[in-house]
Design an enzyme around this catalytic site. Sequence first.
Site, PDB file in Angstrom:
ATOM      1  N   HIS A 129       0.866  -1.173   0.000  1.00  0.00           N
ATOM      2  CA  HIS A 129       0.000   0.000   0.000  1.00  0.00           C
ATOM      3  C   HIS A 129       0.911   1.233   0.000  1.00  0.00           C
ATOM      4  O   HIS A 129       2.031   1.173   0.514  1.00  0.00           O
ATOM      5  CB  HIS A 129      -0.821  -0.056   1.291  1.00  0.00           C
ATOM      6  CG  HIS A 129      -1.900   0.983   1.422  1.00  0.00           C
ATOM      7  ND1 HIS A 129      -1.645   2.284   1.789  1.00  0.00           N
ATOM      8  CD2 HIS A 129      -3.240   0.896   1.261  1.00  0.00           C
ATOM      9  CE1 HIS A 129      -2.792   2.950   1.852  1.00  0.00           C
ATOM     10  NE2 HIS A 129      -3.775   2.136   1.528  1.00  0.00           N
ATOM     11  N   ASP A 207       3.152  -4.390   8.013  1.00  0.00           N
ATOM     12  CA  ASP A 207       1.953  -3.576   7.867  1.00  0.00           C
ATOM     13  C   ASP A 207       0.756  -4.501   8.076  1.00  0.00           C
ATOM     14  O   ASP A 207       0.383  -5.269   7.200  1.00  0.00           O
ATOM     15  CB  ASP A 207       1.949  -2.955   6.470  1.00  0.00           C
ATOM     16  CG  ASP A 207       0.644  -2.237   6.162  1.00  0.00           C
ATOM     17  OD1 ASP A 207      -0.252  -2.226   7.022  1.00  0.00           O
ATOM     18  OD2 ASP A 207       0.533  -1.698   5.044  1.00  0.00           O
ATOM     19  N   GLN A 210      -4.491  -4.851   7.131  1.00  0.00           N
ATOM     20  CA  GLN A 210      -5.513  -5.797   6.694  1.00  0.00           C
ATOM     21  C   GLN A 210      -5.508  -7.066   7.551  1.00  0.00           C
ATOM     22  O   GLN A 210      -6.555  -7.558   7.961  1.00  0.00           O
ATOM     23  CB  GLN A 210      -5.296  -6.177   5.223  1.00  0.00           C
ATOM     24  CG  GLN A 210      -5.467  -5.030   4.238  1.00  0.00           C
ATOM     25  CD  GLN A 210      -6.883  -4.508   4.177  1.00  0.00           C
ATOM     26  OE1 GLN A 210      -7.848  -5.192   4.523  1.00  0.00           O
ATOM     27  NE2 GLN A 210      -7.034  -3.269   3.752  1.00  0.00           N
ATOM     28  N   LYS A 233     -10.385  -0.217  10.447  1.00  0.00           N
ATOM     29  CA  LYS A 233     -10.618  -1.424   9.640  1.00  0.00           C
ATOM     30  C   LYS A 233     -11.009  -2.612  10.517  1.00  0.00           C
ATOM     31  O   LYS A 233     -11.486  -3.627  10.041  1.00  0.00           O
ATOM     32  CB  LYS A 233      -9.368  -1.775   8.830  1.00  0.00           C
ATOM     33  CG  LYS A 233      -9.022  -0.723   7.776  1.00  0.00           C
ATOM     34  CD  LYS A 233      -7.837  -1.150   6.950  1.00  0.00           C
ATOM     35  CE  LYS A 233      -7.160   0.011   6.258  1.00  0.00           C
ATOM     36  NZ  LYS A 233      -7.738   0.352   4.954  1.00  0.00           N
ATOM     37  N   CYS A 371      -4.897   2.508  -3.572  1.00  0.00           N
ATOM     38  CA  CYS A 371      -3.693   3.021  -2.913  1.00  0.00           C
ATOM     39  C   CYS A 371      -2.512   2.087  -3.120  1.00  0.00           C
ATOM     40  O   CYS A 371      -1.650   1.958  -2.244  1.00  0.00           O
ATOM     41  CB  CYS A 371      -3.901   3.281  -1.433  1.00  0.00           C
ATOM     42  SG  CYS A 371      -5.092   4.564  -1.092  1.00  0.00           S
TER      43      CYS A 371
HETATM   44  C1  LIG Z   1      -2.381  -2.880   3.556  1.00  0.00           C
HETATM   45  C2  LIG Z   1      -2.703  -1.504   4.019  1.00  0.00           C
HETATM   46  N1  LIG Z   1      -1.751  -0.759   4.597  1.00  0.00           N
HETATM   47  C3  LIG Z   1      -1.983   0.464   5.055  1.00  0.00           C
HETATM   48  C4  LIG Z   1      -3.211   1.051   4.937  1.00  0.00           C
HETATM   49  C5  LIG Z   1      -3.384   2.437   5.424  1.00  0.00           C
HETATM   50  O1  LIG Z   1      -4.334   2.528   6.423  1.00  0.00           O
HETATM   51  P1  LIG Z   1      -4.750   3.951   6.975  1.00  0.00           P
HETATM   52  O2  LIG Z   1      -5.243   4.729   5.813  1.00  0.00           O
HETATM   53  O3  LIG Z   1      -5.800   3.658   7.974  1.00  0.00           O
HETATM   54  O4  LIG Z   1      -3.519   4.544   7.580  1.00  0.00           O
HETATM   55  C6  LIG Z   1      -4.239   0.336   4.336  1.00  0.00           C
HETATM   56  C7  LIG Z   1      -5.584   0.925   4.186  1.00  0.00           C
HETATM   57  O5  LIG Z   1      -6.072   1.328   3.192  1.00  0.00           O
HETATM   58  C8  LIG Z   1      -3.979  -0.964   3.863  1.00  0.00           C
HETATM   59  O6  LIG Z   1      -4.934  -1.683   3.263  1.00  0.00           O
END
Ligand SMILES: Cc1ncc(COP(=O)(O)O)c(C=O)c1O
Lengths: 414, 147
Positions: A129, A207, A210, A233, A371
């Site tokens: 992401h 990370d 998910q 999430k 993203c």
């Molecule tokens: C794999 C992953 N990493 C990071 C994020 C970033 O999350 P946030 O926007 O809550 O910081 C997301 C969310 O879209 C994600 O799916």
Amino acid sequence: MSAAVKPVVFDVERIRSDFPILSELVHGKKLVFLDSAASAQKPRAVIDAMVRTMETRYANVHRGLHWMSERCSDDYENARDKVAAFLNVAREEIVFVRNATEGINLVAQTFGRASLKPGDAVVVSEMEHHANLVPWQMLRDQHGVELRIVKITGAGEIDWDDLERQFADGRVRLLAVTHMSNVLGTYTPVERLAKFAHDHGARILLDGAQAVVHRAVDLRAIDADFYVFSGHKLYGPTGIGVLYGKRALLDAMPPFLGGGDMIRSVTYESSTWAEPPYRFEAGTPAIVEAVGLGAAIDYVQAIGFESIAAHERSLTDHAMAVLAAIEGVETLGHAQDRGGVVAFTLDGVHAHDVATLLDKQGIAVRAGHHCAEPLTHRLGLDSTARASFGIYTTHAEIDSLAAGLRRVQQVFGR
Amino acid sequence: MSETDDLYQALIMERARSPHHTGGLDPFDAEAEGDNPMCGDRVRIRISYDHGLIGDLRHETRGCAICVSSADLMGDAVIGKSGPEIDELAEAFDAMVIDGRVPDRSDFANLRALAGIHAYRSRHRCAILPWQALRAALGRTMEYQNG
Ligand SMILES: Cc1ncc(COP(=O)(O)O)c(C=O)c1O
């Protein structure tokens, strides 16, 4: 202790009744919400916990010498205990941040600047992401570290041969990878990756934005150095996220932001820092949201990850099967170990048109690059549609998606 | 599918499937690209002039049905017009996308097919992207002419 709550039989209808929003209509149709990977809906228990805090136990934390502040500080710190137990780590290792993105930026700007030297390398994967790519690009540009991208295979798994190559010159100091891809659904083999990184003298950041939603995560067993996730999430509120860091690493890290709460003492000339985790929590934190996150963790733990994972596996298998049965639908991500995120393309129909036409039927999916723009291009695409599942998703909703896609094909004359 | 008639009208579907103004244009007097990195839509516009008016317009569009048909219907509307006339037309088009009201003018005979987009806020930029690219191309010609 919530962890001791005995899992009840998984009853999706009962779970659905815990989520007020699921009875809303969209365009006069019953909502079929298949966008939980972007942000999940909130159960009554989370909403109530936040309201209760604001109605009965609210004041600033760690500052007041009065009853309200003490109670509210207890609730805030209690949420930290819940997160620590949830991840099987110590409370001092849990830093509250706004979201996963902020957690990664915090590590890049503190650990990255203090412990990495120009010429050291950071490795991320092709399926990150933007949250786990852009902070490292920024660190590279500010600090002169090298950023390397490890390849993924056609199935959407980490390419181990390439990983070996990336680490071969001994300059890699940090491996930062997703625990579960938000596009391909891939779970990465985190224990093996952690061991690999450690054997090569590198730290590992995972990370978990998910992954943490779908399976139990034991960070001691994984031996992760850093882990991040977002509350929103995990059926919790926005504005609260978690950074886990091993105690010794956090101890050695300089602060991220300066201000109240993160100091030991301040003079006009200089300041000394508080111990972790407070060193990294400058200013008034997201108090009500932390309480909401604690309630969300209680909620999912009461259901139990064993049954959550089984339900979602069954949904994913069903989705892959019904989508494969539609001519012109191509699903992405065929890792051995994959979760309830299914990105797909529909031949001859742009993902935007798919999403709009599904929305008119009350079906919410995401369309775009999710993203993960470099990954989308790496797959030779501009955009995809994505259906993602949560504890409240039903098999019937996936059938609605399939029927919806057939109607999209009709509109497009295919 | 009655619930989407307001957006995916026959004319839009027809132009999305077989656009009239696609392909390259060679020689051309100006070109510009518009892209929307959020969704990957990309439009390249090439124009040629004929006595100070748009003589021809070709677009190469990679995008959704709305974006492709918007680029194509724009081609219908602007060929034979001057720069200032196109500016005015583009403003009227933007206004229609935002509030859904179709201006009472003959050059909207086809453009009006896109009026339904106003109800889909997240799709406005799909319809507007070709017009942004066209205006960029026109601006570029002015630069050439002035410089
Ligand atoms: C794999 C992953 N990493 C990071 C994020 C970033 O999350 P946030 O926007 O809550 O910081 C997301 C969310 O879209 C994600 O799916």
